[in-house]
Design a protein around this motif. Sequence first.
Motif, PDB file in Angstrom:
ATOM      1  N   VAL A   1     -47.328  -5.476 -19.678  1.00  0.00           N
ATOM      2  CA  VAL A   1     -48.766  -5.611 -19.434  1.00  0.00           C
ATOM      3  C   VAL A   1     -49.428  -4.259 -19.190  1.00  0.00           C
ATOM      4  CG1 VAL A   1     -48.634  -5.995 -16.941  1.00  0.00           C
ATOM      5  CG2 VAL A   1     -50.479  -7.017 -18.238  1.00  0.00           C
ATOM      6  N   HIS A   2     -48.695  -3.287 -18.650  1.00  0.00           N
ATOM      7  CA  HIS A   2     -49.307  -1.988 -18.387  1.00  0.00           C
ATOM      8  C   HIS A   2     -49.452  -1.147 -19.653  1.00  0.00           C
ATOM      9  CE1 HIS A   2     -44.943  -1.354 -17.849  1.00  0.00           C
ATOM     10  NE2 HIS A   2     -45.174  -0.160 -18.340  1.00  0.00           N
TER      11      HIS A   2
ATOM     12  N   GLY B   1     -54.322   4.723 -25.041  1.00  0.00           N
ATOM     13  CA  GLY B   1     -54.663   5.389 -23.782  1.00  0.00           C
ATOM     14  C   GLY B   1     -53.712   5.014 -22.663  1.00  0.00           C
ATOM     15  N   ASP B   2     -53.339   3.732 -22.613  1.00  0.00           N
ATOM     16  CA  ASP B   2     -52.390   3.296 -21.590  1.00  0.00           C
ATOM     17  C   ASP B   2     -51.017   3.925 -21.806  1.00  0.00           C
ATOM     18  OD1 ASP B   2     -54.254   1.787 -20.327  1.00  0.00           O
ATOM     19  OD2 ASP B   2     -53.523  -0.145 -21.055  1.00  0.00           O
ATOM     20  N   ALA B   3     -50.573   3.995 -23.064  1.00  0.00           N
ATOM     21  CA  ALA B   3     -49.276   4.595 -23.358  1.00  0.00           C
ATOM     22  C   ALA B   3     -49.271   6.076 -22.987  1.00  0.00           C
ATOM     23  CB  ALA B   3     -48.928   4.411 -24.834  1.00  0.00           C
TER      24      ALA B   3
ATOM     25  N   THR C   1     -47.499  10.367 -19.421  1.00  0.00           N
ATOM     26  CA  THR C   1     -47.877  11.516 -18.594  1.00  0.00           C
ATOM     27  C   THR C   1     -47.418  11.318 -17.158  1.00  0.00           C
ATOM     28  OG1 THR C   1     -49.800  11.875 -19.997  1.00  0.00           O
ATOM     29  CG2 THR C   1     -49.826  12.919 -17.835  1.00  0.00           C
ATOM     30  N   THR C   2     -47.603  10.108 -16.644  1.00  0.00           N
ATOM     31  CA  THR C   2     -47.172   9.806 -15.277  1.00  0.00           C
ATOM     32  C   THR C   2     -45.657   9.942 -15.139  1.00  0.00           C
ATOM     33  OG1 THR C   2     -49.027   8.293 -15.042  1.00  0.00           O
ATOM     34  CG2 THR C   2     -47.240   8.075 -13.459  1.00  0.00           C
ATOM     35  N   MET C   3     -44.923   9.451 -16.121  1.00  0.00           N
ATOM     36  CA  MET C   3     -43.458   9.540 -16.064  1.00  0.00           C
ATOM     37  C   MET C   3     -42.985  10.989 -16.133  1.00  0.00           C
ATOM     38  SD  MET C   3     -42.080   6.701 -15.500  1.00  0.00           S
ATOM     39  CE  MET C   3     -43.456   6.152 -14.544  1.00  0.00           C
ATOM     40  N   VAL C   4     -43.606  11.796 -16.994  1.00  0.00           N
ATOM     41  CA  VAL C   4     -43.211  13.213 -17.105  1.00  0.00           C
ATOM     42  C   VAL C   4     -43.482  13.934 -15.789  1.00  0.00           C
ATOM     43  CG1 VAL C   4     -43.837  15.399 -18.213  1.00  0.00           C
ATOM     44  CG2 VAL C   4     -43.396  13.382 -19.596  1.00  0.00           C
ATOM     45  N   LEU C   5     -44.654  13.718 -15.208  1.00  0.00           N
ATOM     46  CA  LEU C   5     -44.971  14.368 -13.932  1.00  0.00           C
ATOM     47  C   LEU C   5     -44.052  13.901 -12.813  1.00  0.00           C
ATOM     48  CD1 LEU C   5     -48.863  14.381 -14.073  1.00  0.00           C
ATOM     49  CD2 LEU C   5     -47.329  16.336 -14.270  1.00  0.00           C
TER      50      LEU C   5
END
Length: 82
Positions: free
Chosen positions: A43-44, A50-52, A57-61
């Motif tokens: 669902v995310h 844009g969601d992907a 980006t969140t996972m890399v950070l």
Amino acid sequence: MFRHILAFQHVSRRTVASTARRQLDNKVPQNQKKFQEDNGVPVHLKGGTGDALLYRTTMVLTVMGAGYVVYELVKAAFPKKN
């Protein structure tokens, strides 16, 4: 002074009570269909590109931050000898 207050009231009344209103489409039913569809996508990530991008980006950070924390802990555990 009173004249300025009356002018402000006139302008505010004119902008609020205008007859030209924008008609907005109700997109909630289409979004509900898209997000409730059983297509195997989490669902995310159903929002599109844009969601992907935001997810990656969140996972890399997160991984970089965790790596930096481990690096700093190792550096603090084994201090330099002079």
